[in-house]
Enzyme design. Sequence first.
Site, PDB file in Angstrom:
ATOM      1  N   ARG A   1       0.690  -1.319  -0.268  1.00 48.96           N
ATOM      2  CA  ARG A   1      -0.074   0.379  -0.067  1.00 48.96           C
ATOM      3  C   ARG A   1       0.991   1.102   0.240  1.00 48.96           C
ATOM      4  NH1 ARG A   1      -3.911   0.685   4.409  1.00 48.96           N
ATOM      5  NH2 ARG A   1      -5.946  -0.656   3.580  1.00 48.96           N
TER       6      ARG A   1
ATOM      7  N   ARG B   1      -4.521   3.318  17.327  1.00 49.07           N
ATOM      8  CA  ARG B   1      -5.600   3.044  16.263  1.00 49.07           C
ATOM      9  C   ARG B   1      -4.980   3.636  15.061  1.00 49.07           C
ATOM     10  NH1 ARG B   1      -8.054  -0.927  13.684  1.00 49.07           N
ATOM     11  NH2 ARG B   1      -9.889  -1.761  14.128  1.00 49.07           N
ATOM     12  N   LYS B   2      -5.987   2.952  13.371  1.00 52.33           N
ATOM     13  CA  LYS B   2      -5.536   3.656  12.744  1.00 52.33           C
ATOM     14  C   LYS B   2      -6.066   5.338  12.725  1.00 52.33           C
ATOM     15  CE  LYS B   2      -8.637   3.356   9.320  1.00 52.33           C
ATOM     16  NZ  LYS B   2      -9.172   2.570   7.809  1.00 52.33           N
TER      17      LYS B   2
ATOM     18  N   GLY C   1     -17.166  -5.540   1.607  1.00 50.51           N
ATOM     19  CA  GLY C   1     -17.132  -6.441   1.723  1.00 50.51           C
ATOM     20  C   GLY C   1     -17.213  -7.416   3.205  1.00 50.51           C
TER      21      GLY C   1
ATOM     22  N   CYS D   1     -15.086  -0.560   4.858  1.00 48.14           N
ATOM     23  CA  CYS D   1     -13.107   0.220   3.744  1.00 48.14           C
ATOM     24  C   CYS D   1     -14.282   0.757   2.442  1.00 48.14           C
ATOM     25  CB  CYS D   1     -12.744  -1.052   2.981  1.00 48.14           C
ATOM     26  SG  CYS D   1     -11.575  -1.849   4.467  1.00 48.14           S
ATOM     27  N   GLY D   2     -15.534   0.133   1.916  1.00 49.88           N
ATOM     28  CA  GLY D   2     -16.153   0.379   0.949  1.00 49.88           C
ATOM     29  C   GLY D   2     -17.271   2.119   0.955  1.00 49.88           C
TER      30      GLY D   2
HETATM   31 FE1  SRM Z   1      -9.831  -0.322   5.270  1.00 49.66          FE
HETATM   32  C1  SRM Z   1      -8.620  -2.755   6.975  1.00 49.66           C
HETATM   33  C2  SRM Z   1      -8.730  -2.323   2.393  1.00 49.66           C
HETATM   34  C3  SRM Z   1     -10.144   2.397   2.871  1.00 49.66           C
HETATM   35  C4  SRM Z   1     -11.977   0.804   7.503  1.00 49.66           C
HETATM   36  N1  SRM Z   1      -8.892  -2.841   4.975  1.00 49.66           N
HETATM   37  C5  SRM Z   1      -8.245  -2.750   5.517  1.00 49.66           C
HETATM   38  C6  SRM Z   1      -7.321  -3.921   5.493  1.00 49.66           C
HETATM   39  C7  SRM Z   1      -6.850  -3.358   5.727  1.00 49.66           C
HETATM   40  C8  SRM Z   1      -7.916  -5.007   6.410  1.00 49.66           C
HETATM   41  C9  SRM Z   1      -6.682  -6.046   5.943  1.00 49.66           C
HETATM   42  O1  SRM Z   1      -5.759  -6.589   6.150  1.00 49.66           O
HETATM   43  O2  SRM Z   1      -7.318  -7.486   5.289  1.00 49.66           O
HETATM   44  C10 SRM Z   1      -7.633  -4.293   4.349  1.00 49.66           C
HETATM   45  C11 SRM Z   1      -7.055  -4.895   3.253  1.00 49.66           C
HETATM   46  C12 SRM Z   1      -6.995  -5.495   1.814  1.00 49.66           C
HETATM   47  C13 SRM Z   1      -6.648  -5.359   0.981  1.00 49.66           C
HETATM   48  O3  SRM Z   1      -5.964  -6.875   0.393  1.00 49.66           O
HETATM   49  O4  SRM Z   1      -6.622  -4.548  -0.153  1.00 49.66           O
HETATM   50  C14 SRM Z   1      -9.362  -2.379   3.854  1.00 49.66           C
HETATM   51  N2  SRM Z   1      -9.132  -0.087   3.184  1.00 49.66           N
HETATM   52  C15 SRM Z   1      -9.080  -0.901   2.696  1.00 49.66           C
HETATM   53  C16 SRM Z   1      -8.426  -0.295   0.281  1.00 49.66           C
HETATM   54  C17 SRM Z   1      -7.927  -0.305  -0.125  1.00 49.66           C
HETATM   55  C18 SRM Z   1     -10.561  -0.370   0.318  1.00 49.66           C
HETATM   56  C19 SRM Z   1     -10.184  -0.278  -1.316  1.00 49.66           C
HETATM   57  O5  SRM Z   1     -10.327  -1.573  -1.974  1.00 49.66           O
HETATM   58  O6  SRM Z   1     -10.973   0.880  -1.837  1.00 49.66           O
HETATM   59  C20 SRM Z   1      -8.907   1.373   1.041  1.00 49.66           C
HETATM   60  C21 SRM Z   1      -7.842   1.269   0.922  1.00 49.66           C
HETATM   61  C22 SRM Z   1      -6.953   2.973   1.754  1.00 49.66           C
HETATM   62  C23 SRM Z   1      -6.220   3.709   1.759  1.00 49.66           C
HETATM   63  O7  SRM Z   1      -6.004   3.813   0.759  1.00 49.66           O
HETATM   64  O8  SRM Z   1      -5.153   3.617   3.114  1.00 49.66           O
HETATM   65  C24 SRM Z   1      -9.421   1.171   2.843  1.00 49.66           C
HETATM   66  N3  SRM Z   1     -11.025   1.115   5.255  1.00 49.66           N
HETATM   67  C25 SRM Z   1     -11.251   1.914   4.592  1.00 49.66           C
HETATM   68  C26 SRM Z   1     -12.002   3.341   4.744  1.00 49.66           C
HETATM   69  C27 SRM Z   1     -12.420   4.615   3.618  1.00 49.66           C
HETATM   70  C28 SRM Z   1     -11.692   6.008   4.408  1.00 49.66           C
HETATM   71  O9  SRM Z   1     -10.743   5.995   4.914  1.00 49.66           O
HETATM   72  O10 SRM Z   1     -12.700   6.688   3.334  1.00 49.66           O
HETATM   73  C29 SRM Z   1     -12.856   2.688   5.855  1.00 49.66           C
HETATM   74  C30 SRM Z   1     -13.769   3.701   6.654  1.00 49.66           C
HETATM   75  C31 SRM Z   1     -13.227   4.918   7.212  1.00 49.66           C
HETATM   76  C32 SRM Z   1     -12.287   4.087   8.897  1.00 49.66           C
HETATM   77  O11 SRM Z   1     -11.814   4.122   8.076  1.00 49.66           O
HETATM   78  O12 SRM Z   1     -13.140   4.968   9.388  1.00 49.66           O
HETATM   79  C33 SRM Z   1     -11.892   1.747   5.906  1.00 49.66           C
HETATM   80  N4  SRM Z   1     -10.867  -1.379   7.570  1.00 49.66           N
HETATM   81  C34 SRM Z   1     -11.002  -0.677   7.867  1.00 49.66           C
HETATM   82  C35 SRM Z   1     -11.647  -0.694   8.932  1.00 49.66           C
HETATM   83  C36 SRM Z   1     -12.880  -1.392  10.085  1.00 49.66           C
HETATM   84  C37 SRM Z   1     -11.543   0.459  11.564  1.00 49.66           C
HETATM   85  C38 SRM Z   1     -12.020   0.785  12.121  1.00 49.66           C
HETATM   86  O13 SRM Z   1     -12.311   1.357  12.995  1.00 49.66           O
HETATM   87  O14 SRM Z   1     -12.859  -0.851  13.172  1.00 49.66           O
HETATM   88  C39 SRM Z   1     -10.438  -2.119   8.861  1.00 49.66           C
HETATM   89  C40 SRM Z   1     -10.655  -3.370  10.229  1.00 49.66           C
HETATM   90  C41 SRM Z   1      -9.334  -2.572  11.386  1.00 49.66           C
HETATM   91  O15 SRM Z   1      -8.478  -1.809  10.908  1.00 49.66           O
HETATM   92  O16 SRM Z   1      -9.088  -3.143  12.334  1.00 49.66           O
HETATM   93  C42 SRM Z   1      -9.539  -1.693   7.943  1.00 49.66           C
HETATM   94 FE1  SF4 Z   2     -12.215  -6.400   3.236  1.00 48.75          FE
HETATM   95 FE2  SF4 Z   2     -12.491  -3.653   4.180  1.00 48.75          FE
HETATM   96 FE3  SF4 Z   2     -13.969  -4.799   2.140  1.00 48.75          FE
HETATM   97 FE4  SF4 Z   2     -14.251  -5.804   4.343  1.00 48.75          FE
HETATM   98  S1  SF4 Z   2     -14.250  -4.072   3.859  1.00 48.75           S
HETATM   99  S2  SF4 Z   2     -13.966  -6.815   2.731  1.00 48.75           S
HETATM  100  S3  SF4 Z   2     -12.003  -5.756   5.376  1.00 48.75           S
HETATM  101  S4  SF4 Z   2     -11.275  -4.610   2.255  1.00 48.75           S
END
Ligand code: SRM
Ligand code: SF4
Length: 523
Positions: free
Chosen positions: A68, A182-183, A442, A447-448
């Site tokens: 990433r 956290r993030k 998903g 994330c979507g």
């Molecule tokens: Fe996300 C975790 C993908 C935007 C909320 N997200 C994950 C992980 C890293 C989980 C993992 O280890 O497999 C996913 C990686 C999958 C992969 O192989 O791609 C993942 N998140 C993504 C991406 C790639 C989705 C996409 O297809 O676009 C986005 C990457 C953004 C970037 O460039 O950094 C992505 N994730 C988001 C967003 C949207 C946003 O930022 O506007 C959110 C909701 C907003 C937020 O964070 O408040 C989001 N992702 C999460 C969460 C829930 C966070 C929480 O506080 O619980 C997780 C799980 C976690 O962090 O424990 C997570």
């Molecule tokens: Fe993976 Fe985020 Fe999509 Fe859940 S919402 S399936 S953690 S990429």
Amino acid sequence: MTTEANTKIKLNKVEKVKAAKDGLDVKNELEYFAKIGWEAVDKADLETRLKWLGIFYRPVTPGEFMVRMRVPNGVITSEQMKVLAGGIERYGDNGTADITTRQNIQLRGVRLEDIPELFNRFKEVGLTSIQSGMDNVRNLTGSPVAGIDPDELIDTRQMNQKVQDMITNNGEGNYAFTNLPRKFNIAIEGARDNSIHAELNDLAYVPAYKDGVLGFNVLVGGYLSAQRCAESIPLGVWLPANDDDIVEFSRAVLTVYTQNGAAEGLRASRPKARMMWLIETWGVEKFRNELEKEFGKPLASAAEKDEITQDKKDHLGIHPQKQEGYSYVGLHVPMGRLNAESMFELARLAEVYGNGEIRLTVEQNAIIPYIANENVDTFLTEPLLEKFAIDPSTLTRSVISCTGAQYCNFAIIETKQTALKLAQELDAELDIPQRVRLHWTGCPNSCGQPQAGDIGLMGTKVRKDGKAVAGAKIYSGGKVGHGAELGTAINQGVALDDLKTTLRSLLIEKFNAKLKDGVTIEE
Ligand code: SRM
Ligand code: SF4
């Protein structure tokens, strides 16, 4: 650097991993890991700490890593794009890339043994993937048309770059901010259309005039998660639009969040660790006071109103720039999915027709800026535009999706292909008079951003004919741009097999869609 992890306070599992060894420490071990091979790497380093370098072990594709990047403000040069394309080209069909919902790029299929060399190439062109995962600040977002938008208020490109440089120590890694509870998401908006979803960020700056001076109102605490979704709230602070203040204020917020996390219980429970929990524990007033102390100078109260006055744009198609004689053209990248060939092509088009720059959007699309108006017609005849159209049909145009089951082990359903197919099929059946943004995700991590969609779909399991099958929970009512608000669930789960029928009815009832002439539906 915080020493909280060493106190007697109760720590969750991830905090224990961090207390044993900071995530950033694996930077010095990367060469060694590459030599011994991923199977021999310590489990906590492999599955958790490597994410501090932006390297994600994927249990779905073991041995093929996701990397990433950081693309502040979504601005990437053709030279950088070519390095990314070159980084995945060698892996054939397994080497792909995705534009993310934070206008960023993720590479896929990457072998650990190749990463040290890949990182050297990143450095040569000013790219970095550092601190892009786990308890770090994510990609900094800004208007994808910063600097070229005729309606722009503040050009945020340099600010976003400087805030990233502060957080990452110019891409070298910065221990001050590698142990957040956290993030953390930061967005700096300079346009009028809230292109960065301010409401979803832990810290967002939105343009606002105070006493005739242009600056930003500050919003805090927005986030989405499986357990809770919170819209950001006004902090009651206005800052002038200068780089130093924004960098210093961002530093103050991160410092207060990091250094008070343990004392306020944020390091005990992962689901209660995002910054909103600290704000609620303290109350906005105390939170603001603590920030003021850390910032080191008085904070001005918020401007009465902000300048987010427009609906959110999608930037597809041909648009005049503020620079006379030039246009930017937004290309639709279906589901944000790229391969090496299309990345090389994007880079070539940016060099031949533009100024060598590509912009990425949170809708997972790409923009080529600085095309001289007299060259636009020729640009439109380029073969890449058959794949990345400038004016796709209504639903296909506005469907975005998270990674889903193809690569993400949290996923309950496959998303990207399912989402695209359904959008295309419904587009073929329906005339839809308005834009309908479909946001797929998903699993409940969101994330979507399904809560931001006109219609949101979240992967779930449902029972059908006595069996558990893949399905989607349906959200509706998400509003973006001016007056943004989160949508809510209107249906707890429909089997994917039945989803087309359900969505068709929803589109007809709520979005004025009509069956196309000659289309009949067999029930
Ligand atoms: Fe996300 C975790 C993908 C935007 C909320 N997200 C994950 C992980 C890293 C989980 C993992 O280890 O497999 C996913 C990686 C999958 C992969 O192989 O791609 C993942 N998140 C993504 C991406 C790639 C989705 C996409 O297809 O676009 C986005 C990457 C953004 C970037 O460039 O950094 C992505 N994730 C988001 C967003 C949207 C946003 O930022 O506007 C959110 C909701 C907003 C937020 O964070 O408040 C989001 N992702 C999460 C969460 C829930 C966070 C929480 O506080 O619980 C997780 C799980 C976690 O962090 O424990 C997570
Ligand atoms: Fe993976 Fe985020 Fe999509 Fe859940 S919402 S399936 S953690 S990429």
